[in-house]
Enzyme design. Structure first.
Site, mmCIF file in Angstrom:
data_model
loop_
_atom_site.group_PDB
_atom_site.id
_atom_site.type_symbol
_atom_site.label_atom_id
_atom_site.label_comp_id
_atom_site.label_asym_id
_atom_site.label_seq_id
_atom_site.Cartn_x
_atom_site.Cartn_y
_atom_site.Cartn_z
ATOM 1 C CB VAL A 142 -2.372 -7.091 10.366
ATOM 2 C CG1 VAL A 142 -0.963 -7.555 10.010
ATOM 3 C CG2 VAL A 142 -2.832 -7.754 11.670
ATOM 4 C CD GLU A 143 -1.372 -6.365 4.719
ATOM 5 O OE1 GLU A 143 -0.478 -5.535 4.448
ATOM 6 O OE2 GLU A 143 -1.255 -7.585 4.509
#
Length: 343
Positions: A142-143
């Protein structure tokens, strides 16, 4: 070339670790504003501003070299793009628009490849820190899309822009700027070329400077905590972050819920600590839609889905994910991606 901003005696000192509550992930600090934000980077040059000179004075009093600091500030270009981005973060979107950003076939497939490629280090992190490999992979997925997008802004420029041109969180970002200068000395980073997100987060797990200093680990034994280039360090540091925030290995994250009436709106908040028992939830018309621990405590989560609101009970582990990023959308995206990676 790395700029050493402190004399040798100060560089050899042990870092002062911050309390856990001060080591925040970057998306926790954005203040959503209208698209035409009133905040604008501009004149006068930073070195001519009283608040910048006061900051430099503080750093000099802490042992840093004035000449080096002034040279860095003189070279800063204010970034209007940074102010625009922090004024309209992705977390301001509804869940139905936020989820498709992260729950894609490509991100899931790449995540499974990532877990195979780094199986050794993910397993070591699980053994040492008690955090499941699929959760660590989901955070990194996600990051930064597994390291693909780590940010192209100079961290120093980003923190200066936000610390002196973004009044809603100026104090926070000035503190982070001081943390970054300390981190530069501790880890041998290049103060002018280290790059990250628009909010100053760095590396494959996107740690801000205070989180980097407090939670990063040298997992590969290189002698340096390198979150920008070392996959073992990035994996171990994410796992350590979750251990330090009391992740419960093997425990659930959320359970589906159903609601009756409107009383549930009284429990909607930005604090997702698991503090409500089933009796209190029932008093507000909230009931589990699947089997849960009758003696457990939960938070209440409402997300705007494609077909209306979705309701969940959050276990303590959901709250832990929100310690990495306060947004419930972020936490749910990480959880669902982790589930997909575990299948």
């Amino acid at each position: 070339m790395t700029l050493n901003l402190r004399p040798l005696w100060a560089r050899l000192a042990r870092p002062v670790l911050l309390p856990a509550g001060l080591a925040l992930s970057m998306a926790m600090v954005a203040v959503p504003l209208a698209a035409n934000s009133e905040f604008r980077a501009g004149d006068p040059p930073y070195l001519e501003r009283d608040e910048v000179q006061a900051f430099i004075d503080e750093q000099v009093a802490a042992g840093r070299e004035r000449e080096a600091l002034e040279a860095m500030f003189a070279a800063v270009d204010p970034q209007q793009r940074i102010l625009d981005l922090i004024s309209s973060p992705a977390e301001a979107r509804p869940w139905k628009d936020y989820r498709p950003i992260f729950m894609t076939d490509e991100r899931i497939e790449r995540g499974r490849d990532f877990m195979q490629e780094h199986e050794r280090w993910l397993k070591r992190a699980e053994d040492r820190f008690g955090v499941e490999p699929n959760l660590v992979a989901a955070i990194i997925g996600v990051e930064t899309f597994y390291g693909r997008n780590t940010g192209g802004f100079r961290v120093f420029d980003a923190l200066v822009t936000l610390g002196f041109d973004y009044p809603p969180r100026a104090d926070f970002f000035r503190r982070e700027l001081g943390e970054f200068l300390t981190l530069v000395d501790e880890e041998g980073l290049d103060a002018r070329e280290t790059r990250g997100s628009y909010a100053g987060a760095m590396g494959r797990g996107q740690f801000i400077s205070s989180s980097y200093r407090h939670y990063a680990v040298d997992f590969d034994g290189s002698g340096q905590r390198d979150l920008l280039n070392s996959w073992p360090d990035a994996i171990g540091s994410v796992a350590n972050y979750f251990r330090e925030h009391h992740w419960n290995h093997g425990e659930p994250v959320v359970a589906r819920a159903r609601v009756e009436g409107d009383a549930h709106e009284d429990l909607i908040s930005r604090n997702y600590q698991a503090r409500f028992d089933l009796e209190e939830l029932a008093e507000h018309g909230i009931h589990p839609a699947e089997e849960v621990d009758a003696d457990g405590r939960y938070s209440f989560i409402r997300l705007e889905g494609d077909d209306g609101y979705e309701y969940y009970l959050g276990y303590p582990n959901f709250y832990v994910i929100t310690r990495y990023n306060r947004s419930p959308l972020y936490a749910m995206a990480v959880h669902q991606l982790a589930e997909a990676l575990a299948e």
